[in-house]
Design a protein around this motif. Sequence first.
Motif, mmCIF file in Angstrom:
data_model
loop_
_atom_site.group_PDB
_atom_site.id
_atom_site.type_symbol
_atom_site.label_atom_id
_atom_site.label_comp_id
_atom_site.label_asym_id
_atom_site.label_seq_id
_atom_site.Cartn_x
_atom_site.Cartn_y
_atom_site.Cartn_z
ATOM 1 N N UNK A 135 0.873 -1.186 0.000
ATOM 2 C CA UNK A 135 0.000 0.000 0.000
ATOM 3 C C UNK A 135 0.902 1.226 0.000
ATOM 4 N N UNK A 136 0.742 2.067 -0.992
ATOM 5 C CA UNK A 136 1.535 3.284 -1.102
ATOM 6 C C UNK A 136 0.598 4.482 -1.153
ATOM 7 N N UNK A 137 0.814 5.400 -0.230
ATOM 8 C CA UNK A 137 0.007 6.616 -0.184
ATOM 9 C C UNK A 137 0.894 7.779 -0.596
ATOM 10 N N UNK A 138 0.595 8.339 -1.747
ATOM 11 C CA UNK A 138 1.453 9.389 -2.282
ATOM 12 C C UNK A 138 0.676 10.214 -3.297
ATOM 13 N N UNK A 139 1.033 11.485 -3.377
ATOM 14 C CA UNK A 139 0.423 12.350 -4.388
ATOM 15 C C UNK A 139 1.278 12.393 -5.649
#
Length: 117
Positions: A113-117
Amino acid sequence: QVQLVESGGGLVQPGGSLNLSCAASGIMFMVYTMGWYRQAPGKERELVASITGVTRGSRTNYADSVKGRFTISKDNAKNTVDLQMNGLNAEDTAVYYCYAGWNKQYWGQGTQVTVSS
């Protein structure tokens, strides 16, 4: 043969949502405590959420960092455990592992899971 197969990981923007699912086979699913752990780079694996088996009341437990944002649910008919994750932030970036524990412990292979803009 016991198998825990995770799905649903991926890349999401901050504030977004993801649902992780773990399909279990080879265990008496309804009595097992099922959980989700995560491990970020350079950090130890930590509990995210867990739910006990029916003999222990199907009680849920959450890490303080995810309370109010994540929800764990267990479907004893389908042998699946889901983790609904809302309000994701960069600190939630990790590999997420499905866990099953009762008389023995089992782990899934993990999903990123990668949370990035």
